[in-house]
Structure formats: C-alpha cells, structure tokens
Write a protein that holds these residues in place. Sequence first.
Motif, PDB file in Angstrom:
ATOM      1  N   GLY A  82       1.201  -0.751   0.147  1.00  0.00           N
ATOM      2  CA  GLY A  82       0.408  -0.167   0.225  1.00  0.00           C
ATOM      3  C   GLY A  82       0.938   1.583  -0.049  1.00  0.00           C
ATOM      4  O   GLY A  82      -0.089   2.594  -0.412  1.00  0.00           O
ATOM      5  N   ASP A 292      -8.060   1.577   0.330  1.00  0.00           N
ATOM      6  CA  ASP A 292      -7.730   0.251  -0.203  1.00  0.00           C
ATOM      7  C   ASP A 292      -8.458   1.169  -1.497  1.00  0.00           C
ATOM      8  O   ASP A 292      -7.832   0.616  -2.512  1.00  0.00           O
ATOM      9  CB  ASP A 292      -8.673  -1.035   0.475  1.00  0.00           C
ATOM     10  N   ASP A 295      -5.364   2.849  -3.498  1.00  0.00           N
ATOM     11  CA  ASP A 295      -4.137   1.456  -3.452  1.00  0.00           C
ATOM     12  C   ASP A 295      -3.226   2.229  -4.538  1.00  0.00           C
ATOM     13  O   ASP A 295      -4.094   2.664  -5.794  1.00  0.00           O
ATOM     14  CB  ASP A 295      -5.236   0.466  -3.933  1.00  0.00           C
TER      15      ASP A 295
END
Length: 369
Positions: A82, A292, A295
């Motif tokens: 990440g 998320d 990303d």
Amino acid sequence: MTRTRSSRKAAAPPAEAVPHAMTDDMVQLLTPSGEVTDAARLPDPDTQRHLYRLMRRARHFDERAWVLYRTGRMGVFPPYGGMEASQVGTAAALTHEDWLFPTYRDTGAALTYGLPIPQTIAYWRTSPHGWAMPENLKVLPFYIPIATQYPHAVGAALAEARRGTSNVAMAFIGDGGSSEGDFHEALNFAGALNAPCVFILQNNGWAISVPTRAQTKATNLSRRADGYGIPGVRVDGNDVLATYVVTREAVERARRGEGPTLIETVTYRVKPHTVADDPSRYRTADDTAGWDEKDPVVRLRTHLLAQGHLTEEQDAEIVREIEAEFEAALAEADAYPEPTPAEIVNHVFAEPTPALRRQRAELLAEEGQ
C-alpha cells in the motif's frame, strides 16, 4: 512560597482536529480513480510504465514475504504493501552514484534502487549472506534505530560535495521518527551547510500503535522544513507519478548545489507494523476506511489502461516476469550455505577491531577451526 504540581492533564486533541488526510495543499497528478489532474507535469509514458513495473515488483516481494514468514522461511518482516508509490516514486529518482539510507520498512525503496532480491531475502532471514551491501551500490543496511539515518545521510552528502561530485543522499523516515531529535538536527545541519540531501518523510499515519494525531498537533509535516530554511513539499504518497516528479525535482535541485529538500509523502500503513503485529488491538475499521480505494498500484494501472499506455496482455506478461524473477531469486537464496557463528562479526567494520578479532578467534575455536 510553596509551589505545588498541578494535577491537571493536557487534553489530547480530538481525532477530527488533527486528521491524517489528503488536503488541497498536496501535489497530486492522478486521482485515486486514475484521472489526470495536471497533464503538463506527467512523466512520459515509458517512465510511467517503468514505475508501474517497479511497483508491481515491490508488491510481489511484500506479498511473498508474508507467505515465506508463515511457512518458516523468513524472519519477522515489516510489510509495506500500500506504500509502494511512496517508496518506488522516491528511490526511482536516484542513480547508483547517489546514496540511499532506508528504514526497516523501506524494502520497496531498496529493491527499486537495485538491491538484489536474493540478498534482500537473506537479510530478512537474518542470514550473514544479506548483511554486506553490494559494493556497486551506495545503500546502507535497513536502519532499525529511529532517525539515526538522517544525520548519517547529511554526512554522506557533505562528503560528496567536498569531493566535488553532484551526487546526492536520500534518507527515509516515518511520521513517528520526525519527532526524534536526530530528525531536527539533521535538517538544521543540512540546511546550514547546504548539503545535497533529499529527506523523505513517509507519513503513513502510525508510529507502531500511535496515530500521527496523537504525537503531534501539526497537520502538514512538510512545514517542519520552514524552521530550518529549506523547502518542504507535501505530495500524495499513493500517487507514484506525483511522488516521482516531486522527488526528481528535489534531486535535481540538490545536484545543482541548491541544498536539501524535505518531502512528506502522505500514504497509509494498511498492513500491520510487522508480520508479527495485530493492528486490530489499536486501530478500528474507521481508521483505515477509504485507503484501499487509494491503492497506488491499481491507480496507475487504471490510468495506463485508460490512456492506452498498457494492455491487459502486457500487464499479464509483466506479472509473469516478476513472478519468475522472484522464484529464481528465492532458489538462489535457498542455496546459500548455512552461516557459521563466526560470520556474525565479519561485516561490523571495514577493518576489524582487536576486540572483534579476538571474538572471531574464539568463535572459530569453538567450531574446531
């Protein structure tokens, strides 16, 4: 007059008062959905594809390291999944004549810079075969102590300046490390002596289990450069194109003799502190919500596909090449001979001290040599 200690305690700032967030004062070239915000500053398509491949390569190492750890083939490893854009976009701006000073979480930066995968695997296996850095790379071993790498980088940069080269030194630190004295001393030292340094401050939201908002009231850590008379830049650390462009500009500035720059890359540690950590003990789903969707690998892939700079077939081929490279490197690391106890003192100093010579002799004697 008698003085009494106050029983009042300073109130902790509310979470919403000091957010770890992406703000308008931050350089960004690609939105999380892969849309271009500043086409004029974009690197050329070949560079974009190169950065994408480096990020996929770094992520593959991180993912395989987890598997190796859980099957007893890797030691405790600090994952960086990440954060690939923050590490790749910065290290990719260097040449092998420059210096790299990574923290323990910067395996992605070291791989980008050129540290061989077999040696990197050996390092995280705590094997002596990974302790000595390649002679053709100016990369230091991963720093475990917090912030000590910053003054070291200034020293290396000043040495290059005295030699008359245009080489620079790049040092990494986390948001937690930026509260250490060594961080501030290094910035002052570099600014006062105009050292050709690029300081990377990866603000990933956490210093182990302490959130950034709990350790400082500052909401823009790049502004810490102001106190030392050097430029500070805040960049979207999940946008590899913006990170690369900002870092390249800072490197070129240092090469011209214009001194150091502090770059804050705003990213997030979506993974645990180490593979042995359980972040659910200190952070909630609300803390990680939305990251998320930011990303860095998906962001650049989406952009490249939309622009026609990458096809699905080319992407699949990149993945196959990366997987094959890693498996070959793993086989090489597996073939390294078992280390002997005496090897623990081999790479401490370039010239062994009398004490190290005695210790090595004692270890060899215990081995019957």
